[in-house]
Design a protein around this motif. Structure first.
Motif, PDB file in Angstrom:
ATOM      1  N   ASP A 134       0.826  -1.212   0.000  1.00  0.00           N
ATOM      2  CA  ASP A 134       0.000   0.000   0.000  1.00  0.00           C
ATOM      3  C   ASP A 134       0.858   1.259   0.000  1.00  0.00           C
ATOM      4  O   ASP A 134       0.531   2.242  -0.691  1.00  0.00           O
ATOM      5  CB  ASP A 134      -0.932   0.014   1.209  1.00  0.00           C
ATOM      6  CG  ASP A 134      -2.137  -0.894   1.030  1.00  0.00           C
ATOM      7  OD1 ASP A 134      -2.402  -1.279  -0.132  1.00  0.00           O
ATOM      8  OD2 ASP A 134      -2.800  -1.228   2.022  1.00  0.00           O
ATOM      9  N   GLU A 135       1.936   1.245   0.766  1.00  0.00           N
ATOM     10  CA  GLU A 135       2.820   2.412   0.810  1.00  0.00           C
ATOM     11  C   GLU A 135       3.463   2.656  -0.552  1.00  0.00           C
ATOM     12  O   GLU A 135       3.611   3.808  -0.987  1.00  0.00           O
ATOM     13  CB  GLU A 135       3.898   2.209   1.881  1.00  0.00           C
ATOM     14  CG  GLU A 135       3.369   2.321   3.306  1.00  0.00           C
ATOM     15  CD  GLU A 135       4.395   1.936   4.345  1.00  0.00           C
ATOM     16  OE1 GLU A 135       4.370   2.507   5.453  1.00  0.00           O
ATOM     17  OE2 GLU A 135       5.240   1.042   4.060  1.00  0.00           O
ATOM     18  N   ILE A 136       3.837   1.581  -1.231  1.00  0.00           N
ATOM     19  CA  ILE A 136       4.429   1.726  -2.564  1.00  0.00           C
ATOM     20  C   ILE A 136       3.396   2.252  -3.552  1.00  0.00           C
ATOM     21  O   ILE A 136       3.668   3.160  -4.350  1.00  0.00           O
ATOM     22  CB  ILE A 136       5.005   0.378  -3.046  1.00  0.00           C
ATOM     23  CG1 ILE A 136       6.198  -0.033  -2.179  1.00  0.00           C
ATOM     24  CG2 ILE A 136       5.431   0.470  -4.515  1.00  0.00           C
ATOM     25  CD1 ILE A 136       6.714  -1.430  -2.454  1.00  0.00           C
ATOM     26  N   LEU A 137       2.177   1.705  -3.489  1.00  0.00           N
ATOM     27  CA  LEU A 137       1.133   2.101  -4.438  1.00  0.00           C
ATOM     28  C   LEU A 137       0.684   3.546  -4.250  1.00  0.00           C
ATOM     29  O   LEU A 137       0.114   4.141  -5.161  1.00  0.00           O
ATOM     30  CB  LEU A 137      -0.066   1.159  -4.323  1.00  0.00           C
ATOM     31  CG  LEU A 137       0.162  -0.261  -4.849  1.00  0.00           C
ATOM     32  CD1 LEU A 137      -1.068  -1.129  -4.600  1.00  0.00           C
ATOM     33  CD2 LEU A 137       0.503  -0.235  -6.338  1.00  0.00           C
ATOM     34  N   GLU A 138       0.942   4.119  -3.080  1.00  0.00           N
ATOM     35  CA  GLU A 138       0.634   5.536  -2.868  1.00  0.00           C
ATOM     36  C   GLU A 138       1.424   6.438  -3.811  1.00  0.00           C
ATOM     37  O   GLU A 138       1.005   7.549  -4.104  1.00  0.00           O
ATOM     38  CB  GLU A 138       0.968   5.943  -1.426  1.00  0.00           C
ATOM     39  CG  GLU A 138      -0.113   5.638  -0.415  1.00  0.00           C
ATOM     40  CD  GLU A 138       0.223   6.182   0.957  1.00  0.00           C
ATOM     41  OE1 GLU A 138       1.074   7.090   1.041  1.00  0.00           O
ATOM     42  OE2 GLU A 138      -0.359   5.715   1.943  1.00  0.00           O
ATOM     43  N   TYR A 148      -1.934  -0.754 -14.616  1.00  0.00           N
ATOM     44  CA  TYR A 148      -2.089  -0.673 -13.159  1.00  0.00           C
ATOM     45  C   TYR A 148      -2.055  -2.072 -12.542  1.00  0.00           C
ATOM     46  O   TYR A 148      -1.448  -2.280 -11.484  1.00  0.00           O
ATOM     47  CB  TYR A 148      -3.402   0.026 -12.793  1.00  0.00           C
ATOM     48  CG  TYR A 148      -3.614   0.111 -11.299  1.00  0.00           C
ATOM     49  CD1 TYR A 148      -2.978   1.085 -10.537  1.00  0.00           C
ATOM     50  CD2 TYR A 148      -4.431  -0.810 -10.636  1.00  0.00           C
ATOM     51  CE1 TYR A 148      -3.149   1.154  -9.155  1.00  0.00           C
ATOM     52  CE2 TYR A 148      -4.608  -0.750  -9.259  1.00  0.00           C
ATOM     53  CZ  TYR A 148      -3.966   0.232  -8.529  1.00  0.00           C
ATOM     54  OH  TYR A 148      -4.124   0.290  -7.163  1.00  0.00           O
ATOM     55  N   THR A 149      -2.697  -3.023 -13.222  1.00  0.00           N
ATOM     56  CA  THR A 149      -2.710  -4.395 -12.693  1.00  0.00           C
ATOM     57  C   THR A 149      -1.300  -4.955 -12.592  1.00  0.00           C
ATOM     58  O   THR A 149      -0.901  -5.506 -11.558  1.00  0.00           O
ATOM     59  CB  THR A 149      -3.566  -5.308 -13.597  1.00  0.00           C
ATOM     60  OG1 THR A 149      -4.907  -4.815 -13.622  1.00  0.00           O
ATOM     61  CG2 THR A 149      -3.556  -6.739 -13.089  1.00  0.00           C
ATOM     62  N   PHE A 150      -0.526  -4.798 -13.661  1.00  0.00           N
ATOM     63  CA  PHE A 150       0.843  -5.324 -13.667  1.00  0.00           C
ATOM     64  C   PHE A 150       1.706  -4.595 -12.644  1.00  0.00           C
ATOM     65  O   PHE A 150       2.479  -5.217 -11.904  1.00  0.00           O
ATOM     66  CB  PHE A 150       1.452  -5.191 -15.063  1.00  0.00           C
ATOM     67  CG  PHE A 150       2.856  -5.724 -15.159  1.00  0.00           C
ATOM     68  CD1 PHE A 150       3.104  -7.084 -15.111  1.00  0.00           C
ATOM     69  CD2 PHE A 150       3.932  -4.856 -15.287  1.00  0.00           C
ATOM     70  CE1 PHE A 150       4.400  -7.584 -15.197  1.00  0.00           C
ATOM     71  CE2 PHE A 150       5.233  -5.344 -15.368  1.00  0.00           C
ATOM     72  CZ  PHE A 150       5.463  -6.718 -15.324  1.00  0.00           C
ATOM     73  N   ALA A 156       3.513  -5.863  -5.152  1.00  0.00           N
ATOM     74  CA  ALA A 156       3.181  -6.900  -4.170  1.00  0.00           C
ATOM     75  C   ALA A 156       4.240  -7.998  -4.074  1.00  0.00           C
ATOM     76  O   ALA A 156       4.150  -8.872  -3.197  1.00  0.00           O
ATOM     77  CB  ALA A 156       1.830  -7.519  -4.514  1.00  0.00           C
ATOM     78  N   LYS A 157       5.240  -7.971  -4.955  1.00  0.00           N
ATOM     79  CA  LYS A 157       6.295  -8.986  -4.912  1.00  0.00           C
ATOM     80  C   LYS A 157       7.050  -8.916  -3.588  1.00  0.00           C
ATOM     81  O   LYS A 157       7.186  -7.858  -2.986  1.00  0.00           O
ATOM     82  CB  LYS A 157       7.270  -8.798  -6.071  1.00  0.00           C
ATOM     83  CG  LYS A 157       6.665  -8.929  -7.461  1.00  0.00           C
ATOM     84  CD  LYS A 157       6.220 -10.341  -7.758  1.00  0.00           C
ATOM     85  CE  LYS A 157       5.686 -10.467  -9.185  1.00  0.00           C
ATOM     86  NZ  LYS A 157       5.172 -11.823  -9.469  1.00  0.00           N
ATOM     87  N   LEU A 167      10.016  -8.548 -14.713  1.00  0.00           N
ATOM     88  CA  LEU A 167      10.315  -7.598 -15.798  1.00  0.00           C
ATOM     89  C   LEU A 167      11.331  -8.164 -16.790  1.00  0.00           C
ATOM     90  O   LEU A 167      11.896  -7.435 -17.595  1.00  0.00           O
ATOM     91  CB  LEU A 167      10.849  -6.286 -15.211  1.00  0.00           C
ATOM     92  CG  LEU A 167       9.816  -5.434 -14.455  1.00  0.00           C
ATOM     93  CD1 LEU A 167      10.521  -4.386 -13.590  1.00  0.00           C
ATOM     94  CD2 LEU A 167       8.863  -4.746 -15.430  1.00  0.00           C
ATOM     95  N   SER A 168      11.542  -9.457 -16.759  1.00  0.00           N
ATOM     96  CA  SER A 168      12.603 -10.078 -17.566  1.00  0.00           C
ATOM     97  C   SER A 168      12.373  -9.964 -19.066  1.00  0.00           C
ATOM     98  O   SER A 168      13.322 -10.045 -19.847  1.00  0.00           O
ATOM     99  CB  SER A 168      12.764 -11.552 -17.183  1.00  0.00           C
ATOM    100  OG  SER A 168      11.558 -12.263 -17.425  1.00  0.00           O
ATOM    101  N   THR A 169      11.124  -9.792 -19.477  1.00  0.00           N
ATOM    102  CA  THR A 169      10.857  -9.646 -20.915  1.00  0.00           C
ATOM    103  C   THR A 169      10.661  -8.179 -21.306  1.00  0.00           C
ATOM    104  O   THR A 169      10.320  -7.889 -22.457  1.00  0.00           O
ATOM    105  CB  THR A 169       9.599 -10.443 -21.316  1.00  0.00           C
ATOM    106  OG1 THR A 169       8.482  -9.967 -20.555  1.00  0.00           O
ATOM    107  CG2 THR A 169       9.792 -11.921 -21.059  1.00  0.00           C
ATOM    108  N   SER A 170      10.858  -7.266 -20.365  1.00  0.00           N
ATOM    109  CA  SER A 170      10.665  -5.839 -20.666  1.00  0.00           C
ATOM    110  C   SER A 170      11.942  -5.231 -21.230  1.00  0.00           C
ATOM    111  O   SER A 170      13.030  -5.812 -21.137  1.00  0.00           O
ATOM    112  CB  SER A 170      10.260  -5.078 -19.400  1.00  0.00           C
ATOM    113  OG  SER A 170      11.385  -4.901 -18.554  1.00  0.00           O
ATOM    114  N   GLU A 171      11.806  -4.059 -21.789  1.00  0.00           N
ATOM    115  CA  GLU A 171      12.959  -3.348 -22.344  1.00  0.00           C
ATOM    116  C   GLU A 171      13.911  -2.846 -21.266  1.00  0.00           C
ATOM    117  O   GLU A 171      15.006  -2.383 -21.575  1.00  0.00           O
ATOM    118  CB  GLU A 171      12.483  -2.169 -23.192  1.00  0.00           C
ATOM    119  CG  GLU A 171      11.695  -1.130 -22.408  1.00  0.00           C
ATOM    120  CD  GLU A 171      11.070  -0.079 -23.310  1.00  0.00           C
ATOM    121  OE1 GLU A 171      11.798   0.811 -23.769  1.00  0.00           O
ATOM    122  OE2 GLU A 171       9.850  -0.177 -23.548  1.00  0.00           O
TER     123      GLU A 171
END
Length: 359
Positions: A134-138, A148-150, A156-157, A167-171
């Motif tokens: 929750d603190e991170i999502l603030e 937003y879902t991702f 939450a990890k 994020l291994s398949t991200s740029e």
């Protein structure tokens, strides 16, 4: 491998070209209507006299009503306002992408990827200091390409390793894979450099008026970002040549070689060099050898950024510039509201809050 080489060999270094025509007239008309709904300057002194509950009711009566209503069952007080502001920013900028077409849509989308970078940095910082989901999502704003879902799933990890694996398949993975839990500032710097590198790749060799304007806008943004960085380095007495790695290449008026040279100068000589730059007039009144704080300077630079974008917007009304002007103005409104509620929550005086507002 050097950053430039890593980016060139990245999975997503090839930019897709925009398809179809750009609807500048329609989009800029919509943006003008959106900008007319921003809070006028005289609103902020009124908000300074309100309590947090009163501020919540106030923003619920203007452009943030839907955001407050949607989140009121989950949060209250400062948390409610924080989440409502972030949601509104994400919805607003997603709308810009949805109403634009062709090259205009492409450039806006590339620019707003800065929020993907912001969110990744925020999540990694949160994991390092043990913040809750929750603190991170603030602090996240899902106005980029990561949904937003991702982004919520990333927040939450359990560990930073889990975040990077997701994020291994991200740029961004070519940079993130080198994070070891200790070198976050280095990783953040590389992410920033990748962002601007990708922007320049997107712009290419600017030949159209719009790409030239967008290019100038981005290069001015880099100048002002570098200006803040060099002041921070000088304030803390950092003159090590390696500190130049924190600077972003591609500025409009401030060349990297000139800024690097300033690193070795005394603060007094550094200010003398800045007098030769086109930005000195706007910041000179808050610059002196005896500067105790950079708050006033950073506020002036934010004002300069807004002033520059607005002036270009009037000169080129049917271009991408009015849209960039609106994005900065909207970000500034949210930043001012956040400063007021955070300041009140921690007991800052009205004068301290006022000095950090960009009006």
């Amino acid at each position: 491998m050097r950053l430039l080489q890593r980016l060139k060999h990245g999975l997503n270094s090839q930019k897709s070209r925009p398809q179809g025509h750009s609807n500048y007239a329609y989009t800029t008309a919509r943006v003008r209507a959106m900008k007319s709904k921003l809070l006028p300057q005289e609103t902020y002194p009124r908000l300074m006299n309100m309590q947090i509950a009163e501020i919540t009711r106030f923003i619920q009566e203007v452009e943030y009503k839907e955001d407050v209503d949607q989140l009121a069952r989950l949060y209250e007080g400062v948390d409610l306002i924080e989440h409502a502001l972030n949601r509104n920013l994400a919805v607003t900028f997603t709308k810009l992408i949805s109403i634009s077409e062709g090259e205009l849509n492409f450039l806006i989308s590339e620019y707003l990827k800065k929020y993907d970078i912001w969110n990744i940095k925020t999540i990694l910082r949160g994991k390092r200091c043990g913040a809750s989901t929750d603190e991170i999502l603030e602090a996240v704003v899902t106005a980029g390409r990561l949904s937003y879902t991702f982004t919520s799933e990333l927040a939450a990890k359990s560990t930073y390793e889990d975040v990077i694996a997701a994020l291994s398949t991200s740029e961004y993975y070519l940079i993130l894979k080198d994070y070891n839990g200790e070198n976050l500032s280095e990783i953040e710097n590389l992410l920033d450099k990748k962002y601007y590198y990708d922007l320049f790749q997107s712009i290419g060799n600017p030949k159209s008026k719009d790409r030239k304007l967008f290019n100038k806008f981005i290069r001015t943004d880099i100048d002002l970002k570098n200006l803040v960085t060099i002041f921070r380095l000088k304030k803390y007495g950092i003159s090590d040549p390696s500190a130049a790695d924190l600077l972003i290449e591609g500025g409009l008026k401030l060349k990297i070689r000139d800024i690097e040279r300033m690193l070795s100068l005394s603060f007094e000589d550094f200010l003398s060099e800045l007098e030769k730059t086109p930005y000195w007039e706007e910041i000179s009144s808050c610059c002196s050898v005896k500067m105790d704080s950079l708050i006033d300077l950073e506020t002036r630079i934010k004002k300069l950024r807004l002033k520059s974008a607005e002036s270009f917007s009037h000169v080129y009304p049917l271009s991408i510039v009015p849209i960039m002007d609106y994005i900065l103005s909207k970000e500034n409104e949210v930043g001012n509201l956040r400063m007021i509620i955070r300041g009140k929550a921690v007991g800052l005086s009205d004068e301290e809050i006022k000095n950090q507002l960009v009006i």
